[in-house]
Design a protein around this motif. Sequence first.
Motif, PDB file in Angstrom:
ATOM      1  N   ARG A  32       0.839  -1.214   0.000  1.00 13.30           N
ATOM      2  CA  ARG A  32       0.000   0.000   0.000  1.00 13.30           C
ATOM      3  C   ARG A  32       0.867   1.254   0.000  1.00 13.30           C
ATOM      4  O   ARG A  32       0.579   2.216  -0.717  1.00 13.30           O
ATOM      5  CB  ARG A  32      -0.955   0.024   1.189  1.00 13.30           C
ATOM      6  N   ILE A  33       1.926   1.257   0.789  1.00 10.86           N
ATOM      7  CA  ILE A  33       2.806   2.426   0.834  1.00 10.86           C
ATOM      8  C   ILE A  33       3.501   2.620  -0.513  1.00 10.86           C
ATOM      9  O   ILE A  33       3.581   3.748  -1.022  1.00 10.86           O
ATOM     10  CB  ILE A  33       3.844   2.289   1.972  1.00 10.86           C
ATOM     11  N   GLN A  34       3.974   1.537  -1.113  1.00  6.18           N
ATOM     12  CA  GLN A  34       4.637   1.634  -2.420  1.00  6.18           C
ATOM     13  C   GLN A  34       3.673   2.162  -3.483  1.00  6.18           C
ATOM     14  O   GLN A  34       4.055   2.978  -4.327  1.00  6.18           O
ATOM     15  CB  GLN A  34       5.224   0.286  -2.854  1.00  6.18           C
ATOM     16  N   ASN A  35       2.430   1.710  -3.447  1.00  7.43           N
ATOM     17  CA  ASN A  35       1.423   2.220  -4.398  1.00  7.43           C
ATOM     18  C   ASN A  35       1.156   3.699  -4.163  1.00  7.43           C
ATOM     19  O   ASN A  35       0.988   4.466  -5.121  1.00  7.43           O
ATOM     20  CB  ASN A  35       0.132   1.412  -4.318  1.00  7.43           C
ATOM     21  N   MET A  36       1.129   4.124  -2.903  1.00  4.35           N
ATOM     22  CA  MET A  36       0.942   5.545  -2.598  1.00  4.35           C
ATOM     23  C   MET A  36       2.128   6.358  -3.109  1.00  4.35           C
ATOM     24  O   MET A  36       1.938   7.449  -3.648  1.00  4.35           O
ATOM     25  CB  MET A  36       0.753   5.747  -1.084  1.00  4.35           C
ATOM     26  N   ARG A  37       3.338   5.825  -2.959  1.00  2.00           N
ATOM     27  CA  ARG A  37       4.529   6.512  -3.482  1.00  2.00           C
ATOM     28  C   ARG A  37       4.406   6.710  -4.983  1.00  2.00           C
ATOM     29  O   ARG A  37       4.711   7.774  -5.513  1.00  2.00           O
ATOM     30  CB  ARG A  37       5.803   5.708  -3.181  1.00  2.00           C
ATOM     31  N   LYS A  38       3.957   5.660  -5.659  1.00  7.40           N
ATOM     32  CA  LYS A  38       3.818   5.722  -7.117  1.00  7.40           C
ATOM     33  C   LYS A  38       2.749   6.752  -7.510  1.00  7.40           C
ATOM     34  O   LYS A  38       2.964   7.566  -8.405  1.00  7.40           O
ATOM     35  CB  LYS A  38       3.423   4.345  -7.651  1.00  7.40           C
ATOM     36  N   GLN A  39       1.604   6.733  -6.840  1.00  9.94           N
ATOM     37  CA  GLN A  39       0.529   7.680  -7.141  1.00  9.94           C
ATOM     38  C   GLN A  39       0.958   9.121  -6.860  1.00  9.94           C
ATOM     39  O   GLN A  39       0.515  10.046  -7.531  1.00  9.94           O
ATOM     40  CB  GLN A  39      -0.723   7.342  -6.338  1.00  9.94           C
ATOM     41  N   ALA A  40       1.818   9.289  -5.874  1.00  5.57           N
ATOM     42  CA  ALA A  40       2.305  10.626  -5.519  1.00  5.57           C
ATOM     43  C   ALA A  40       3.446  11.067  -6.429  1.00  5.57           C
ATOM     44  O   ALA A  40       3.949  12.181  -6.292  1.00  5.57           O
ATOM     45  CB  ALA A  40       2.770  10.634  -4.062  1.00  5.57           C
TER      46      ALA A  40
END
Length: 109
Positions: A32-40
């Motif tokens: 989830r954190i990695q996906n948030m990094r990507k979206q950001a």
Amino acid sequence: LVAQDGSITVALDTAMTDALQAKGFARECVNRIQNMRKQADLNLTDRIDVQYQASERLRAAISEHADWISSETLAIKVSTSDTPEGEYRDSFQLDEETLELAISRVQST
């Protein structure tokens, strides 16, 4: 669970232990954190601060694996908060556990 092919027999213990479940929760948090990094649209090397609010069982799993989560996500800090604050926030449901995450890019010094 047992399988046999000719003279070869393989047995697997499929029991879900608390330790396995905690590790699974930690892996889901990293995802989830990695996906948030990507979206950001963060850079691959950007360091982050992670704040989270989670149900008790999930909070225990994150606390137990905080060092691993930090190293996998380049987080300077992974900390619990009643109201997670950050540049990017999202909420998740992991099985029956709830998780709210907030991440912020840490400025280089």
